[in-house]
Motif scaffolding. Structure first.
Motif, PDB file in Angstrom:
ATOM      1  N   GLU A   1       0.807  -1.225   0.000  1.00 41.31           N
ATOM      2  CA  GLU A   1       0.000   0.000   0.000  1.00 41.31           C
ATOM      3  C   GLU A   1       0.837   1.270   0.000  1.00 41.31           C
ATOM      4  OE1 GLU A   1      -2.555  -0.562   3.462  1.00 41.31           O
ATOM      5  OE2 GLU A   1      -2.473  -2.677   2.926  1.00 41.31           O
TER       6      GLU A   1
ATOM      7  N   GLU B   1       4.096 -14.048  10.802  1.00 42.95           N
ATOM      8  CA  GLU B   1       3.160 -14.041  11.919  1.00 42.95           C
ATOM      9  C   GLU B   1       3.688 -13.197  13.068  1.00 42.95           C
ATOM     10  OE1 GLU B   1       0.201 -13.922  14.076  1.00 42.95           O
ATOM     11  OE2 GLU B   1      -0.074 -15.117  12.255  1.00 42.95           O
TER      12      GLU B   1
ATOM     13  N   ALA C   1       3.300  -9.595  11.975  1.00 43.25           N
ATOM     14  CA  ALA C   1       1.891  -9.200  11.996  1.00 43.25           C
ATOM     15  C   ALA C   1       1.410  -8.963  13.419  1.00 43.25           C
ATOM     16  CB  ALA C   1       1.038 -10.265  11.314  1.00 43.25           C
TER      17      ALA C   1
ATOM     18  N   GLU D   1       3.097  -9.545   0.598  1.00 43.41           N
ATOM     19  CA  GLU D   1       2.562 -10.863   0.268  1.00 43.41           C
ATOM     20  C   GLU D   1       2.400 -11.769   1.488  1.00 43.41           C
ATOM     21  OE1 GLU D   1       5.338 -12.217  -2.642  1.00 43.41           O
ATOM     22  OE2 GLU D   1       4.684 -10.749  -4.160  1.00 43.41           O
ATOM     23  N   GLU D   2       3.208 -11.545   2.532  1.00 38.83           N
ATOM     24  CA  GLU D   2       3.145 -12.444   3.682  1.00 38.83           C
ATOM     25  C   GLU D   2       2.563 -11.779   4.930  1.00 38.83           C
ATOM     26  OE1 GLU D   2       6.545 -15.027   4.328  1.00 38.83           O
ATOM     27  OE2 GLU D   2       7.396 -14.369   2.398  1.00 38.83           O
TER      28      GLU D   2
ATOM     29  N   ARG E   1       0.816  -8.622   5.026  1.00 41.00           N
ATOM     30  CA  ARG E   1      -0.469  -7.965   4.779  1.00 41.00           C
ATOM     31  C   ARG E   1      -1.668  -8.892   4.949  1.00 41.00           C
ATOM     32  NH1 ARG E   1      -3.028  -3.353   5.060  1.00 41.00           N
ATOM     33  NH2 ARG E   1      -3.984  -4.756   6.537  1.00 41.00           N
ATOM     34  N   PRO E   2      -1.655 -10.146   4.449  1.00 44.17           N
ATOM     35  CA  PRO E   2      -2.828 -11.000   4.636  1.00 44.17           C
ATOM     36  C   PRO E   2      -3.141 -11.326   6.083  1.00 44.17           C
ATOM     37  CG  PRO E   2      -1.437 -11.846   2.856  1.00 44.17           C
ATOM     38  CD  PRO E   2      -0.659 -10.784   3.553  1.00 44.17           C
ATOM     39  N   LEU E   3      -2.168 -11.122   6.985  1.00 47.89           N
ATOM     40  CA  LEU E   3      -2.365 -11.451   8.399  1.00 47.89           C
ATOM     41  C   LEU E   3      -2.810 -10.258   9.227  1.00 47.89           C
ATOM     42  CD1 LEU E   3       0.829 -13.666   8.929  1.00 47.89           C
ATOM     43  CD2 LEU E   3      -1.506 -14.429   8.404  1.00 47.89           C
TER      44      LEU E   3
ATOM     45  N   LYS F   1      -5.449  -7.173   9.775  1.00 46.86           N
ATOM     46  CA  LYS F   1      -6.810  -6.710   9.427  1.00 46.86           C
ATOM     47  C   LYS F   1      -6.974  -5.241   9.780  1.00 46.86           C
ATOM     48  CE  LYS F   1      -7.742 -10.855   8.139  1.00 46.86           C
ATOM     49  NZ  LYS F   1      -7.770 -11.173   6.698  1.00 46.86           N
TER      50      LYS F   1
END
Length: 290
Positions: free
Chosen positions: A30, A246, A249, A283-284, A286-288, A290
């Motif tokens: 982003e 993880e 995140a 890629e790793e 950001r998906p974790l 919210k």
């Protein structure tokens, strides 16, 4: 949703920026943030290049030291960037590291006064106003931009101490916090910012951006420790993170819960693969988050 980005540190040579910016853009990150650190790389030249080399990513500068730049010049540069790349530039200003400002003969006796006058004038100019002001540091006589931004834009300010943090709440649209700010520090900063906003009667949103010193891959713990020692932050609890996606995140979530709206992952000064780092963030991690 918590915003997420990464830093291109000026310890990297300027010619490296193109590949890192493109990697971040292609990976879907982003935000990419740049620094104007004395005496490494200029903020306006690097943000303009990064925006031109990319298609969608927001690019921030955190921060432009205001003692080095006449506010009218900053307004002209910012307006041009916002018109050429609408919605993508993010410009932050600060009173600068005082030792560096002293090296170039620009040290201000009252940095907080300078920052207040500067941000107020900068926001007014970018809003298309005609400005006359005779402050202690900022003096403008009937100045207006011929090409102001086409719409409203945000001006961010950096701060660390209580007075500066309250000031950002009073006069800026967002605040940038350094990687030396642990979750408890972010929580305190948000309180001080809100005090400043209340005192000025300001409403609406105020975005808090927090840097997070981050190391991943081989030797991550050692690299993180070395950076913390170099910055004098080795004994600050809860500062920085080393590990996999993880772990990173979870550290991002702690800052978000403390009051950060956007967290920018700051690689260590010796990050071996900055292109891989921005892809890791996008890629790793950001998906974790919210």
């Amino acid at each position: 949703m918590t915003g997420l980005g990464a830093v291109f540190r000026p310890q990297l040579a300027p010619e490296r920026l193109r590949s890192v910016a493109r990697a971040a853009d292609e990976a879907g990150l982003e935000e990419l943030w740049l620094w104007e650190d004395c005496f490494r790389e200029g903020g306006i030249s690097t943000i303009a290049a990064a925006l031109a080399w990319t298609e969608r990513i927001r690019v921030g500068v955190g921060l432009l030291p205001v003692p080095l730049r006449n506010v009218a010049i900053t307004a002209m540069e910012a307006a041009g960037l916002h018109r050429m790349f609408p919605g993508r530039p993010v410009l932050g200003v600060g009173h600068g590291v005082q030792d560096w400002m002293g090296q170039v003969g620009a040290r201000a006796e009252s940095p907080v006064t300078l920052l207040r006058e500067y941000v107020l004038a900068l926001r007014a100019l970018l809003d298309g106003q005609r400005v006359t002001t005779d402050g202690r540091y900022v003096r403008l006589d009937d100045v207006a931009l011929d090409w102001p931004p086409a719409g409203p834009v945000e001006v961010f300010a950096g701060a660390t101490g209580p007075r500066s943090l309250r000031l950002t709440g009073e006069v800026a649209d967002g605040t940038v916090l350094t990687a030396s700010t642990p979750p408890d520090g972010v929580r305190r900063a948000r309180q001080l910012i809100d005090e400043g906003r209340a005192a000025a009667g300001r409403t609406g949103t105020h975005t808090v951006v927090a840097y997070l010193l981050t190391a991943t891959g081989p030797g991550a713990d050692e690299r993180l420790r070395a950076d913390l020692v170099a910055e004098g932050d080795a004994d600050v609890p809860g500062l920085g993170v080393a590990g996999d996606a993880e772990a990173v995140a979870e550290a991002v979530r702690r800052l978000a819960e403390a009051g950060a709206d956007t967290v920018i992952l700051q690689p260590t000064a010796d990050e071996p693969d900055p292109e891989a780092f921005v892809r890791f963030a996008a890629e790793e991690v950001r998906p974790l988050v919210k």
